[in-house]
Scaffold this motif. Structure first.
Motif, PDB file in Angstrom:
ATOM      1  N   GLY A  17       0.779  -1.226   0.000  1.00  0.00           N
ATOM      2  CA  GLY A  17       0.000   0.000   0.000  1.00  0.00           C
ATOM      3  C   GLY A  17       0.808   1.272   0.000  1.00  0.00           C
ATOM      4  N   ALA A  18       2.144   1.174   0.037  1.00  0.00           N
ATOM      5  CA  ALA A  18       2.996   2.363   0.091  1.00  0.00           C
ATOM      6  C   ALA A  18       3.789   2.508  -1.200  1.00  0.00           C
ATOM      7  N   THR A  19       3.929   3.742  -1.643  1.00  0.00           N
ATOM      8  CA  THR A  19       4.747   4.045  -2.816  1.00  0.00           C
ATOM      9  C   THR A  19       5.972   4.845  -2.385  1.00  0.00           C
ATOM     10  N   PHE A  20       6.970   4.857  -3.251  1.00  0.00           N
ATOM     11  CA  PHE A  20       8.124   5.722  -3.014  1.00  0.00           C
ATOM     12  C   PHE A  20       7.699   7.179  -3.198  1.00  0.00           C
ATOM     13  N   ALA A  21       8.058   8.034  -2.229  1.00  0.00           N
ATOM     14  CA  ALA A  21       7.691   9.446  -2.305  1.00  0.00           C
ATOM     15  C   ALA A  21       8.894  10.343  -2.544  1.00  0.00           C
ATOM     16  N   ALA A  22      10.069   9.975  -2.064  1.00  0.00           N
ATOM     17  CA  ALA A  22      11.262  10.813  -2.241  1.00  0.00           C
ATOM     18  C   ALA A  22      12.502  10.007  -1.899  1.00  0.00           C
ATOM     19  N   PHE A  23      13.617  10.402  -2.520  1.00  0.00           N
ATOM     20  CA  PHE A  23      14.927   9.816  -2.240  1.00  0.00           C
ATOM     21  C   PHE A  23      15.902  10.949  -1.950  1.00  0.00           C
ATOM     22  N   SER A  24      16.849  10.692  -1.084  1.00  0.00           N
ATOM     23  CA  SER A  24      17.902  11.658  -0.802  1.00  0.00           C
ATOM     24  C   SER A  24      19.225  11.134  -1.331  1.00  0.00           C
ATOM     25  N   GLY A  25      19.938  11.981  -2.080  1.00  0.00           N
ATOM     26  CA  GLY A  25      21.232  11.567  -2.604  1.00  0.00           C
ATOM     27  C   GLY A  25      22.226  11.213  -1.521  1.00  0.00           C
ATOM     28  N   GLY A  26      22.026  11.752  -0.309  1.00  0.00           N
ATOM     29  CA  GLY A  26      22.944  11.458   0.785  1.00  0.00           C
ATOM     30  C   GLY A  26      22.634  10.184   1.522  1.00  0.00           C
ATOM     31  N   ASP A  27      21.494   9.560   1.216  1.00  0.00           N
ATOM     32  CA  ASP A  27      21.072   8.348   1.931  1.00  0.00           C
ATOM     33  C   ASP A  27      21.180   7.116   1.045  1.00  0.00           C
ATOM     34  N   LEU A  28      22.331   6.949   0.375  1.00  0.00           N
ATOM     35  CA  LEU A  28      22.561   5.833  -0.532  1.00  0.00           C
ATOM     36  C   LEU A  28      23.842   5.111  -0.152  1.00  0.00           C
ATOM     37  N   ALA A  29      23.877   3.793  -0.368  1.00  0.00           N
ATOM     38  CA  ALA A  29      25.105   3.025  -0.177  1.00  0.00           C
ATOM     39  C   ALA A  29      25.145   1.900  -1.205  1.00  0.00           C
ATOM     40  N   LEU A  30      26.353   1.588  -1.694  1.00  0.00           N
ATOM     41  CA  LEU A  30      26.548   0.604  -2.760  1.00  0.00           C
ATOM     42  C   LEU A  30      27.747  -0.257  -2.428  1.00  0.00           C
ATOM     43  N   ASN A  31      27.614  -1.597  -2.604  1.00  0.00           N
ATOM     44  CA  ASN A  31      28.774  -2.458  -2.401  1.00  0.00           C
ATOM     45  C   ASN A  31      29.271  -3.029  -3.732  1.00  0.00           C
ATOM     46  N   ASP A  32      30.306  -3.860  -3.672  1.00  0.00           N
ATOM     47  CA  ASP A  32      30.940  -4.359  -4.892  1.00  0.00           C
ATOM     48  C   ASP A  32      30.147  -5.466  -5.576  1.00  0.00           C
ATOM     49  N   LEU A  33      29.055  -5.918  -4.964  1.00  0.00           N
ATOM     50  CA  LEU A  33      28.170  -6.894  -5.590  1.00  0.00           C
ATOM     51  C   LEU A  33      26.966  -6.216  -6.246  1.00  0.00           C
ATOM     52  N   ASN A  34      27.030  -4.891  -6.357  1.00  0.00           N
ATOM     53  CA  ASN A  34      25.926  -4.097  -6.911  1.00  0.00           C
ATOM     54  C   ASN A  34      24.660  -4.216  -6.072  1.00  0.00           C
ATOM     55  N   ARG A  35      24.845  -4.392  -4.761  1.00  0.00           N
ATOM     56  CA  ARG A  35      23.721  -4.358  -3.839  1.00  0.00           C
ATOM     57  C   ARG A  35      23.628  -2.954  -3.246  1.00  0.00           C
ATOM     58  N   VAL A  36      22.385  -2.502  -3.035  1.00  0.00           N
ATOM     59  CA  VAL A  36      22.139  -1.112  -2.666  1.00  0.00           C
ATOM     60  C   VAL A  36      21.347  -1.037  -1.370  1.00  0.00           C
ATOM     61  N   ALA A  37      21.689  -0.088  -0.511  1.00  0.00           N
ATOM     62  CA  ALA A  37      20.859   0.265   0.628  1.00  0.00           C
ATOM     63  C   ALA A  37      20.502   1.739   0.516  1.00  0.00           C
ATOM     64  N   LEU A  38      19.266   2.073   0.896  1.00  0.00           N
ATOM     65  CA  LEU A  38      18.863   3.479   0.880  1.00  0.00           C
ATOM     66  C   LEU A  38      17.754   3.716   1.884  1.00  0.00           C
ATOM     67  N   VAL A  39      17.614   4.975   2.265  1.00  0.00           N
ATOM     68  CA  VAL A  39      16.487   5.421   3.067  1.00  0.00           C
ATOM     69  C   VAL A  39      15.538   6.151   2.133  1.00  0.00           C
ATOM     70  N   ALA A  40      14.280   5.719   2.088  1.00  0.00           N
ATOM     71  CA  ALA A  40      13.282   6.304   1.197  1.00  0.00           C
ATOM     72  C   ALA A  40      12.130   6.884   1.994  1.00  0.00           C
ATOM     73  N   GLN A  41      11.586   7.986   1.478  1.00  0.00           N
ATOM     74  CA  GLN A  41      10.348   8.543   2.006  1.00  0.00           C
ATOM     75  C   GLN A  41       9.186   7.793   1.363  1.00  0.00           C
ATOM     76  N   LEU A  42       8.116   7.540   2.146  1.00  0.00           N
ATOM     77  CA  LEU A  42       6.981   6.759   1.681  1.00  0.00           C
ATOM     78  C   LEU A  42       5.717   7.609   1.629  1.00  0.00           C
ATOM     79  N   ALA A  43       4.762   7.175   0.784  1.00  0.00           N
ATOM     80  CA  ALA A  43       3.449   7.811   0.716  1.00  0.00           C
ATOM     81  C   ALA A  43       2.408   6.720   0.545  1.00  0.00           C
TER      82      ALA A  43
END
Length: 239
Positions: free
Chosen positions: A173-199
């Motif tokens: 029931g939730a969609t992505f509402a916003a992303f912050s360029g400062g809240d991203l992380a990437l490892n060498d396996l192309n796996r990603v972590a991020l903090v997203a705003q929801l709506a």
């Protein structure tokens, strides 16, 4: 000192496992200043100047780097350097070394008919991640048919859009509402972590941010504001 003048400041230094350092800096000559990004190549050589204000911008015929400076330098184990900058026409750009990766007004990869806008996020607050495979991770705005304030931001892993505002999140029931360029992380396996705003329905300021993990095929929820943790509730998620 370099052939253009003296260092007047050094900022945003990053170091890799080989001991190479990438950094942005200002140059001053006769009272005039310009910004640049540099790194020392192996083994033990002098500094390599990758980009400088007022110099021609590679891959953009007729354009020069503006005086706005360069931001978010990242260096991987192989000595590749990713950084954000601005062109003389005001477009944001993303480079790896001297290769243009993304720029405002260019076609948005994987999103037919749309163009990129504000690559990397706001220039001075923007950010790019770079792994040892040379893959970049960044946020960009979008322009074009059907783009609204609710769906005008996208997260790119290389040339692959992996999340867009207005699209479904891994939370029912939730969609992505916003992303912050400062809240991203990437490892060498192309796996990603991020903090997203929801709506969406049931979303409030008490539960509208989530820490998510991209496993290569989809998004997984790690933690969300309002979730229980250590006998209490998560009140905020940042960075």
């Amino acid at each position: 000192t370099d052939s253009f003048g003296n260092f007047s400041s050094v900022d945003s230094a990053r170091i890799n496992a080989a001991g190479q350092v990438a950094f942005t800096h200002d140059l001053s000559t006769g009272g005039a200043a310009s910004s640049a990004v540099a790194y020392p190549p192996p083994p033990g050589g002098g500094l390599t100047l990758l980009a400088r204000a007022a110099a021609p911008a590679p891959g953009t015929p007729g354009e020069f780097f503006s005086g706005a400076g360069f931001f978010s330098p990242q260096i991987n184990t192989g000595g590749q350097v990713a950084y954000l900058g601005e062109l003389s026409n005001g477009d944001n750009v993303l480079y790896v070394d001297t290769t243009l990766v993304a720029r405002d007004k260019a076609a948005a990869p994987g999103l037919a008919g749309l163009t990129l806008d504000q690559v990397g996020g706001a220039p001075t607050g923007g950010r790019v991640e770079l792994n040892d495979a040379g893959t970049t991770l960044f946020v960009s705005g979008l322009e074009g048919p059907g783009v609204t304030a609710a769906n005008n931001s996208v997260v790119y892993l290389g040339a692959n859009p992996i999340a867009r505002t207005g699209s479904a999140s891994p939370i029912a029931g939730a969609t992505f509402a916003a992303f912050s360029g400062g809240d991203l992380a990437l490892n060498d396996l192309n796996r990603v972590a991020l903090v997203a705003q929801l709506a969406g329905g049931g979303i409030s300021p008490l539960n509208d941010r989530a820490l998510l993990f991209w496993d290569g095929s989809g998004w997984q929820l790690i933690a969300r504001e309002g979730d229980p943790l250590a006998g209490s509730l998560i009140a905020g998620l940042v960075g």
